[in-house]
Design a protein around this motif. Sequence first.
Motif, PDB file in Angstrom:
ATOM      1  N   ILE A   1     -14.777  -1.668   5.271  1.00 28.64           N
ATOM      2  CA  ILE A   1     -14.417  -0.477   6.036  1.00 28.64           C
ATOM      3  C   ILE A   1     -13.003  -0.047   5.630  1.00 28.64           C
ATOM      4  N   SER A   2     -12.798   1.258   5.462  1.00 29.58           N
ATOM      5  CA  SER A   2     -11.468   1.782   5.151  1.00 29.58           C
ATOM      6  C   SER A   2     -11.206   3.018   6.007  1.00 29.58           C
ATOM      7  N   MET A   3     -10.143   3.725   5.713  1.00 28.54           N
ATOM      8  CA  MET A   3      -9.675   4.812   6.563  1.00 28.54           C
ATOM      9  C   MET A   3      -9.679   6.137   5.814  1.00 28.54           C
ATOM     10  N   ARG A   4      -9.793   7.201   6.549  1.00 29.23           N
ATOM     11  CA  ARG A   4      -9.647   8.557   6.019  1.00 29.23           C
ATOM     12  C   ARG A   4      -8.597   9.314   6.833  1.00 29.23           C
ATOM     13  N   ASP A   5      -7.940  10.267   6.184  1.00 29.18           N
ATOM     14  CA  ASP A   5      -6.966  11.158   6.823  1.00 29.18           C
ATOM     15  C   ASP A   5      -5.866  10.406   7.580  1.00 29.18           C
ATOM     16  N   PRO A   6      -5.150   9.494   6.916  1.00 31.37           N
ATOM     17  CA  PRO A   6      -4.124   8.713   7.628  1.00 31.37           C
ATOM     18  C   PRO A   6      -3.013   9.564   8.220  1.00 31.37           C
ATOM     19  N   GLY A   7      -2.782  10.748   7.642  1.00 31.29           N
ATOM     20  CA  GLY A   7      -1.739  11.617   8.176  1.00 31.29           C
ATOM     21  C   GLY A   7      -2.188  12.482   9.330  1.00 31.29           C
ATOM     22  N   GLY A   8      -3.446  12.385   9.696  1.00 30.55           N
ATOM     23  CA  GLY A   8      -3.956  13.120  10.843  1.00 30.55           C
ATOM     24  C   GLY A   8      -4.632  14.444  10.458  1.00 30.55           C
ATOM     25  N   PRO A   9      -5.072  15.182  11.468  1.00 31.11           N
ATOM     26  CA  PRO A   9      -4.708  14.921  12.855  1.00 31.11           C
ATOM     27  C   PRO A   9      -5.448  13.746  13.511  1.00 31.11           C
ATOM     28  N   TYR A  10      -6.653  13.395  13.005  1.00 29.09           N
ATOM     29  CA  TYR A  10      -7.438  12.355  13.643  1.00 29.09           C
ATOM     30  C   TYR A  10      -7.962  11.375  12.587  1.00 29.09           C
ATOM     31  N   PRO A  11      -7.151  10.404  12.188  1.00 34.19           N
ATOM     32  CA  PRO A  11      -7.634   9.399  11.229  1.00 34.19           C
ATOM     33  C   PRO A  11      -8.900   8.727  11.752  1.00 34.19           C
ATOM     34  N   TYR A  12      -9.785   8.362  10.816  1.00 34.67           N
ATOM     35  CA  TYR A  12     -11.050   7.748  11.218  1.00 34.67           C
ATOM     36  C   TYR A  12     -11.508   6.769  10.146  1.00 34.67           C
ATOM     37  N   LEU A  13     -12.589   6.044  10.430  1.00 34.74           N
ATOM     38  CA  LEU A  13     -13.045   4.956   9.571  1.00 34.74           C
ATOM     39  C   LEU A  13     -14.313   5.332   8.822  1.00 34.74           C
ATOM     40  N   VAL A  14     -14.424   4.822   7.602  1.00 34.65           N
ATOM     41  CA  VAL A  14     -15.596   5.035   6.751  1.00 34.65           C
ATOM     42  C   VAL A  14     -15.992   3.702   6.130  1.00 34.65           C
ATOM     43  N   ARG A  15     -17.175   3.664   5.586  1.00 36.71           N
ATOM     44  CA  ARG A  15     -17.646   2.485   4.854  1.00 36.71           C
ATOM     45  C   ARG A  15     -17.377   2.690   3.362  1.00 36.71           C
ATOM     46  N   TRP A  16     -16.925   1.638   2.676  1.00 40.08           N
ATOM     47  CA  TRP A  16     -16.781   1.677   1.217  1.00 40.08           C
ATOM     48  C   TRP A  16     -17.697   0.631   0.589  1.00 40.08           C
ATOM     49  N   ASP A  17     -18.118   0.912  -0.647  1.00 38.90           N
ATOM     50  CA  ASP A  17     -18.918  -0.026  -1.438  1.00 38.90           C
ATOM     51  C   ASP A  17     -18.349  -0.123  -2.841  1.00 38.90           C
ATOM     52  N   CYS A  18     -18.260  -1.336  -3.353  1.00 44.98           N
ATOM     53  CA  CYS A  18     -17.830  -1.582  -4.728  1.00 44.98           C
ATOM     54  C   CYS A  18     -18.174  -3.032  -5.042  1.00 44.98           C
ATOM     55  N   ASP A  19     -19.135  -3.256  -5.918  1.00 40.90           N
ATOM     56  CA  ASP A  19     -19.625  -4.612  -6.168  1.00 40.90           C
ATOM     57  C   ASP A  19     -18.640  -5.390  -7.037  1.00 40.90           C
ATOM     58  N   LEU A  20     -17.829  -6.200  -6.385  1.00 38.82           N
ATOM     59  CA  LEU A  20     -16.873  -7.075  -7.073  1.00 38.82           C
ATOM     60  C   LEU A  20     -17.263  -8.539  -6.875  1.00 38.82           C
ATOM     61  N   SER A  21     -18.562  -8.775  -6.730  1.00 35.66           N
ATOM     62  CA  SER A  21     -19.045 -10.134  -6.520  1.00 35.66           C
ATOM     63  C   SER A  21     -19.101 -10.905  -7.837  1.00 35.66           C
ATOM     64  N   VAL A  22     -18.973 -12.205  -7.735  1.00 31.87           N
ATOM     65  CA  VAL A  22     -19.021 -13.081  -8.893  1.00 31.87           C
ATOM     66  C   VAL A  22     -20.486 -13.344  -9.251  1.00 31.87           C
ATOM     67  N   PRO A  23     -20.896 -13.180 -10.520  1.00 35.66           N
ATOM     68  CA  PRO A  23     -22.294 -13.415 -10.904  1.00 35.66           C
ATOM     69  C   PRO A  23     -22.768 -14.812 -10.532  1.00 35.66           C
ATOM     70  N   GLU A  24     -24.026 -14.904 -10.144  1.00 44.30           N
ATOM     71  CA  GLU A  24     -24.593 -16.191  -9.737  1.00 44.30           C
ATOM     72  C   GLU A  24     -24.495 -17.241 -10.838  1.00 44.30           C
ATOM     73  N   THR A  25     -24.596 -16.808 -12.096  1.00 40.50           N
ATOM     74  CA  THR A  25     -24.527 -17.766 -13.203  1.00 40.50           C
ATOM     75  C   THR A  25     -23.208 -18.510 -13.219  1.00 40.50           C
ATOM     76  N   CYS A  26     -22.141 -17.856 -12.758  1.00 38.64           N
ATOM     77  CA  CYS A  26     -20.828 -18.514 -12.715  1.00 38.64           C
ATOM     78  C   CYS A  26     -20.821 -19.629 -11.688  1.00 38.64           C
ATOM     79  N   HIS A  27     -21.536 -19.436 -10.577  1.00 46.35           N
ATOM     80  CA  HIS A  27     -21.641 -20.492  -9.572  1.00 46.35           C
ATOM     81  C   HIS A  27     -22.362 -21.694 -10.179  1.00 46.35           C
ATOM     82  N   GLU A  28     -23.437 -21.431 -10.952  1.00 43.52           N
ATOM     83  CA  GLU A  28     -24.211 -22.504 -11.540  1.00 43.52           C
ATOM     84  C   GLU A  28     -23.406 -23.281 -12.564  1.00 43.52           C
ATOM     85  N   GLU A  29     -22.585 -22.566 -13.341  1.00 44.01           N
ATOM     86  CA  GLU A  29     -21.780 -23.224 -14.379  1.00 44.01           C
ATOM     87  C   GLU A  29     -20.776 -24.194 -13.772  1.00 44.01           C
TER      88      GLU A  29
END
Length: 396
Positions: free
Chosen positions: A365-393
């Motif tokens: 979750i992040s923010m929009r319009d921090p300077g106003g008049p009414y800042p609010y929250l939004v959902r963000w997505d960005c896949d920065l997960s570690v590949p499963e193969t790295c866990h196996e290694e």
Amino acid sequence: MGMGKGLHAGGSAVCNLIFIFVLIMRTITIILALFLLYSCKSGLADRDKNNASGGKDAVPEFSGKSFTYQELDGQNPDGSRGIGIQKGVTRRDPSDVIKVDNTWYVWYSKVTHADVAANEQFLCASGYVATLWYATSHDEGYTWVEQGKALGVGKEGTFDAQAVFTPNILKFKNRYYLYYDAVRPTPGNTDDLFENNSTTDFTNMGVAVADSPDGPWKRISGEPIFRYNPDGESFDSYRVDDSGLVIRDGRIWLYYKGRNLRDGRGGPGHTRMGVAFAEKPEGPYKKYAGNPILDKSHEVLVWSHREGIGAYASLSKTLEYAPDGLDFTGNPIGIETLPRPIAPGAFRPELTETLQYGEGIKWGISMRDPGGPYPYLVRWDCDLSVPETCHEETGK
């Protein structure tokens, strides 16, 4: 007889040639096998070296990524209150997200503008008149329902008597700890108001504890658990904000942003990140001697990643990585990733369960319009997960 001997001799020659050929092929096979074995070990050694020293090769999953956003409802279809845009209300600076049983939780700063005195209306969008609220989701963060206030301001005369804001969360030994930034009214102000100046309006951090993420929350102390540095030369001599929490080596690592008193009104553009360590949430916290550890980090987003710590530096708009959790600059990543999330928190399972290997992050979750008049929250997505193969290694 002569012909038989000739045939026998010819047959022996052919057998000798076949034997030599087989011997040569076996030798070539052995040489190739040894070469491949050496190459494999050399490649693994290079990879381990890269992982140990940082660099882009250590985190290939950071490359070529971008953030996407989804608006959230301010008023849900069922009539319940959401955390999206709402006229007359500020919602900003969300915490990281945790999951408890089948429910996701997020905390944030909230201001209902109509409840604020006329001479403090200018503080509504910034959150310097905020209290802490929380919301829950049952569909992995796509729909949120505001549940109510988690923590109000402190008693008159305390460090958090003006506002509590920018929360973060940690589960530690089966209890939940809600970290927050705080300010008191400006010292010497005759109307007992907060001026948001650049000389005496210092910030500190507090923490409250509960047995459930739904509260009730109780302050651990009437004093800060983490303070600005009174040494005017220090990078954090004016503000300490934005806690980012990691359990590492059995200790709590508190990442935070610091601002120097000398930077005055230009301070936000010079914000840098530091880290401190404690054995328990209430401290005492010992600041790392090598602070600051990351430049251009006005808002703190950190997470366990592989063997180290990942971070998003908001001013440079770059993904960064420290294999040891401390050295972000020795072999910097510096991968610009856009469009920049504002004051983001991430869904981090590590905050409520023990993980042996940093899995990375995917959404938050992040923010929009921090300077106003009414800042609010939004959902963000960005896949920065570690590949499963790295866990196996790594076997983790």
